[in-house]
Design a protein around this motif. Sequence first.
Motif, short mmCIF file in Angstrom:
data_model
loop_
_atom_site.label_atom_id
_atom_site.label_comp_id
_atom_site.label_asym_id
_atom_site.label_seq_id
_atom_site.Cartn_x
_atom_site.Cartn_y
_atom_site.Cartn_z
N PRO A 52 -1.97 -5.57 -18.69
CA PRO A 52 -2.75 -5.19 -17.51
C PRO A 52 -3.76 -4.08 -17.80
N GLN A 53 -3.36 -3.13 -18.67
CA GLN A 53 -4.26 -2.02 -18.98
C GLN A 53 -5.55 -2.52 -19.64
N ILE A 102 -15.19 -12.21 -12.11
CA ILE A 102 -14.51 -12.23 -13.41
C ILE A 102 -13.00 -12.29 -13.20
N HIS A 103 -12.51 -11.48 -12.29
CA HIS A 103 -11.07 -11.44 -11.98
C HIS A 103 -10.59 -12.81 -11.48
N ARG A 104 -11.36 -13.45 -10.64
CA ARG A 104 -10.96 -14.74 -10.09
C ARG A 104 -10.91 -15.83 -11.16
N VAL A 105 -11.89 -15.82 -12.06
CA VAL A 105 -11.90 -16.81 -13.13
C VAL A 105 -10.67 -16.63 -14.01
N LEU A 106 -10.39 -15.40 -14.39
CA LEU A 106 -9.22 -15.14 -15.23
C LEU A 106 -7.93 -15.51 -14.50
N ASN A 131 1.29 -14.18 -14.89
CA ASN A 131 -0.16 -14.07 -14.75
C ASN A 131 -0.49 -12.58 -14.69
N VAL A 132 -1.05 -12.07 -15.78
CA VAL A 132 -1.28 -10.64 -15.88
C VAL A 132 -2.26 -10.15 -14.81
N CYS A 133 -3.08 -11.04 -14.26
CA CYS A 133 -4.02 -10.65 -13.21
C CYS A 133 -3.31 -10.17 -11.95
N ASP A 134 -2.06 -10.63 -11.76
CA ASP A 134 -1.30 -10.20 -10.59
C ASP A 134 -0.94 -8.72 -10.66
N ALA A 135 -0.99 -8.15 -11.85
CA ALA A 135 -0.63 -6.74 -12.02
C ALA A 135 -1.86 -5.82 -11.96
N VAL A 136 -3.04 -6.41 -11.74
CA VAL A 136 -4.27 -5.62 -11.67
C VAL A 136 -4.97 -5.94 -10.35
N ASP A 137 -5.36 -4.90 -9.64
CA ASP A 137 -6.04 -5.11 -8.37
C ASP A 137 -7.50 -5.50 -8.61
#
Length: 380
Positions: free
Chosen positions: A111-112, A134-138, A154-160
């Motif tokens: 996430p970092q 970018i966030h949505r595509v990932l 899904n690492v995106c779930d850990a990043v706002d």
Amino acid sequence: MKQRANGEGTIYQRKDGRWVACITIEYGKRKSLYFKTQKEAIQALKDLPHWKGQDPSFIGKDPTIEFFLKLWLEDIAQPRIRERTYLRYQGLVEQHIIPMIGTIKLQKLMPQQLQQLYNEKRREGYAPQTIKHIHRVLHRAFHDALRWNLIERNVCDAVDAPRVPKYEAQVLNHVEACTFLQAAQGDPYEAIYVLALTTGMRQGELLGLQWKDLSLNGDRLQIRRTIGRIGKQGFIIGEPKSAKSRRNIYLTEMAIKALKKHRERQQEQQRLAGPAWDDQGHRWIFCNQIGRPIEVGNIIRRSFKPLLKKAGVPEIRFHDLRHSTATLLLSMNIHPKIVQEMLGHSSIHHTMDTYSHVLPSLQKEAVTQLNSLFSTQMPT
């Protein structure tokens, strides 16, 4: 469910309730993928042809993010989405994502590192909306990786995702709209402004209109396509934004007259152009002087903005003509469901959320009418 042929894979349910999609990947070796629902397992087998024939190490080993995203774009995303959306995804992946995190192993992304990507794009001056794209595509790509058991989460779930300030559309009221249309009389693009304000069509839908989309008696249009320029790709003709965007729109008398006058002007242009006229068989309603699609920038710069100034109305975006139509319709007490259908929104919830600013005045009017009803019926 019909029996599957050899090589198509099998689906079954385990005693613990999970569903298994079992496929052959190489040399007769079988691999089992686990899902919560039968629907997910079936979708996995439907996606199988896109992955089959690729490097078998893709499933057996941990690929880099660059390798995964390129395969995902070509073999999974492209068949599912519109061409314009695919090209936008491709640009985000190649320009922003791969240069920063492309060499990282898919299963090792933290996430970092994702947060660092977003922070760097913000420092480079990109708008929050771009970073959110970018966030949505990932997120979408990693969702598919998760379905295929290539990653554990899904690492995106850990990043706002970056917060995008809500854009408050600036709209024309009925007096300003009439003033603008008066100023547009005689302009080569008069018909496009009349249609924009009386139908609420999107810019790409307007420019994608062909004469065959007009009904025989000329009282309605059918939205079948959109057109727009995508960078070096040139003009891209695509499907409407959603299933609801494919719609029939009835025209006002003003719009019918404007289209008739526009057609006469276009026929004269075609006569003057002679052999140079080349519409490539599309017969666009709105085209340049030789029948080709119009450059939107030219309309905005040479016609739209000068007309706004001439009319003395607020300097709005072209898309705000659509917002103006919706606001005018709702303020006239037209049912939101009708407004949704005219605009081609995917759901009435989207219409209500987008134009929530109109609702307080409508509620006030409703209360006034209720007050009038009961005051006349109830004894004092």
